[in-house]
Design an enzyme around this catalytic site. Structure first.
Site, mmCIF file in Angstrom:
data_model
loop_
_atom_site.group_PDB
_atom_site.id
_atom_site.type_symbol
_atom_site.label_atom_id
_atom_site.label_comp_id
_atom_site.label_asym_id
_atom_site.label_seq_id
_atom_site.Cartn_x
_atom_site.Cartn_y
_atom_site.Cartn_z
ATOM 1 N N GLU A 62 0.840 -1.203 0.000
ATOM 2 C CA GLU A 62 0.000 0.000 0.000
ATOM 3 C C GLU A 62 0.875 1.252 0.000
ATOM 4 O OE1 GLU A 62 -3.719 1.846 2.515
ATOM 5 O OE2 GLU A 62 -1.829 1.457 3.546
ATOM 6 N N TRP A 84 -8.255 -2.017 -0.139
ATOM 7 C CA TRP A 84 -9.035 -0.911 -0.684
ATOM 8 C C TRP A 84 -10.190 -1.386 -1.573
ATOM 9 C CZ3 TRP A 84 -8.747 4.479 -0.286
ATOM 10 C CH2 TRP A 84 -7.701 4.983 0.476
ATOM 11 N N TYR A 148 -4.486 9.462 -1.902
ATOM 12 C CA TYR A 148 -3.146 9.720 -1.374
ATOM 13 C C TYR A 148 -2.044 9.839 -2.421
ATOM 14 C CZ TYR A 148 -5.394 8.444 3.038
ATOM 15 O OH TYR A 148 -6.233 8.389 4.112
ATOM 16 N N CYS A 200 -7.837 10.018 5.483
ATOM 17 C CA CYS A 200 -7.925 9.888 6.944
ATOM 18 C C CYS A 200 -6.631 10.375 7.573
ATOM 19 C CB CYS A 200 -8.204 8.440 7.338
ATOM 20 S SG CYS A 200 -9.816 7.847 6.799
ATOM 21 N N ARG A 220 -7.524 12.647 10.840
ATOM 22 C CA ARG A 220 -8.795 13.270 11.206
ATOM 23 C C ARG A 220 -9.754 12.239 11.788
ATOM 24 N NH1 ARG A 220 -12.783 11.663 7.874
ATOM 25 N NH2 ARG A 220 -12.130 10.703 5.912
ATOM 26 N N SER A 221 -9.615 10.984 11.342
ATOM 27 C CA SER A 221 -10.522 9.903 11.704
ATOM 28 C C SER A 221 -9.729 8.610 11.695
ATOM 29 C CB SER A 221 -11.677 9.829 10.691
ATOM 30 O OG SER A 221 -12.477 8.682 10.898
ATOM 31 N N ASP A 223 -9.905 4.360 12.623
ATOM 32 C CA ASP A 223 -10.399 3.054 13.052
ATOM 33 C C ASP A 223 -9.253 2.387 13.824
ATOM 34 O OD1 ASP A 223 -10.912 0.314 13.195
ATOM 35 O OD2 ASP A 223 -11.492 0.114 11.092
ATOM 36 N N ALA A 317 -15.703 -1.347 7.931
ATOM 37 C CA ALA A 317 -16.842 -0.432 7.782
ATOM 38 C C ALA A 317 -16.610 0.430 6.562
ATOM 39 C CB ALA A 317 -16.990 0.425 9.036
#
Length: 318
Positions: A62, A84, A148, A200, A220-221, A223, A317
């Site tokens: 990745e 992804w 990205y 993210c 920012r977020s 998991d 998710a």
């Protein structure tokens, strides 16, 4: 106990104890806190968690995909990397061209309906095959937009110029290691609608001190169960790669998270991981024959001494 697993597990316990239940875009629900920082001394080992197996090959492919400036899933699929897939699949099944079974809310439905999950897996496999074998399909539905890789390597400025942020960082470290501008930004407000998933981990910055390269990345977020272990390892690897090209040693990796959360359907998995005893961290070896980070393939990266507990599966998710 190694420090990498310790600070990660401490974060998990803190979220479970002090977090707030929140709804989210995916409809899954989370336990969330706002604002947290973790620090990892890269001199003490490569911070790939040992309390569950984290697939290093997927982390590496990745990151190399990002560094190539690529935004199409074909490279990942050719390297058997499927982290992804769901976002590309979503783009296809929500298009007018898709004529298959109804895939509305496939992420949640596949977790609770075994019959639907069989159909979903069939359609997902068909999608993967078409991305790899059909150039036109891959161009239309395998590309995730200006995510990205595009932002890192081909940032488009208001002046119409295109900027390679990674190359700038490398060049600046070599000529001015004390610079406070060793920063890459993936959050482009004008391009958010053209991305399957807005960034993210949206920015990172490097710092050189005493011959060592440190990195801080911002999210920012996040998991915490599925994403954060990957993010930590990915930015640790990026730091090693840039240090390698710039003839530096590695220093510290710093993570700063905003909405830091555990999905409601990951709680049992987190509890299982919390019961495990951390093991010794691995180390990383880079192919010394490769001088530029853009020359590396994942086989040029050797993970040494990784002996983790077994993997713990959990749904993504979307």
């Amino acid at each position: 106990m190694n420090q990498a697993d310790k600070v990660y597990l401490d974060l998990c316990e803190y979220i479970l104890t002090h977090g707030t239940k929140k709804e989210d875009r995916t409809g899954t629900g989370t336990i969330s806190i706002f604002g947290h920082q973790l620090r990892f001394n890269l001199q003490e080992g490569f911070p790939l968690l040992t309390t569950k197996r984290v697939p290093f090959r997927l982390v590496a492919t990745e990151l190399l995909w990002f560094l190539k400036g690529d935004t199409n899933l074909r490279y990942l699929l050719e390297n058997n990397n499927h982290i992804w897939d769901e976002w590309g699949f979503q783009k296809w099944v929500e298009s007018k061209e898709y004529q298959g079974p109804d895939m509305t809310n496939f992420g949640l439905r596949s977790q609770s309906d075994d019959e639907f999950n069989k159909v979903y897996q069939e359609q997902l496999k068909l999608y993967q095959e078409k991305v790899v074998t059909d150039d036109d399909f891959a161009k239309e539905y395998g590309d995730l937009g200006n995510v990205y890789g595009k932002q890192w390597r081909s940032w488009e400025g208001a002046d119409g110029q295109v900027y390679d942020q990674i190359q700038y960082i490398i060049d600046e470290i070599k000529r001015n290691p004390d610079s406070r501008r060793l920063l890459c930004n993936a959050w482009s407000a004008s391009e958010l609608e053209n991305q399957q998933l807005p960034p993210c981990h949206y920015a990172f910055q490097f710092y050189v001190n005493d011959g060592k390269l440190s990195c801080m990345f911002n999210m920012r977020s996040n998991d915490v169960f599925l994403g954060l272990p990957f993010n930590i390892a990915s930015y640790a690897l990026l730091t090693h790669l840039i240090a390698h090209e710039c003839s530096l040693d590695v220093g510290e990796l710093i993570y700063t998270g905003a909405d830091v959360h555990i999905y409601s359907n990951h709680v049992k998995q987190i509890q299982t991981q919390l019961e495990r005893e951390p093991r010794v961290l691995p180390t990383i070896k880079l192919n010394p024959e490769k001088e530029s980070i853009f020359e590396f393939e994942w086989r040029d990266l050797e993970l040494v001494g990784y002996d983790p507990h077994p993997a713990i599966k959990a749904p993504v998710a979307v």
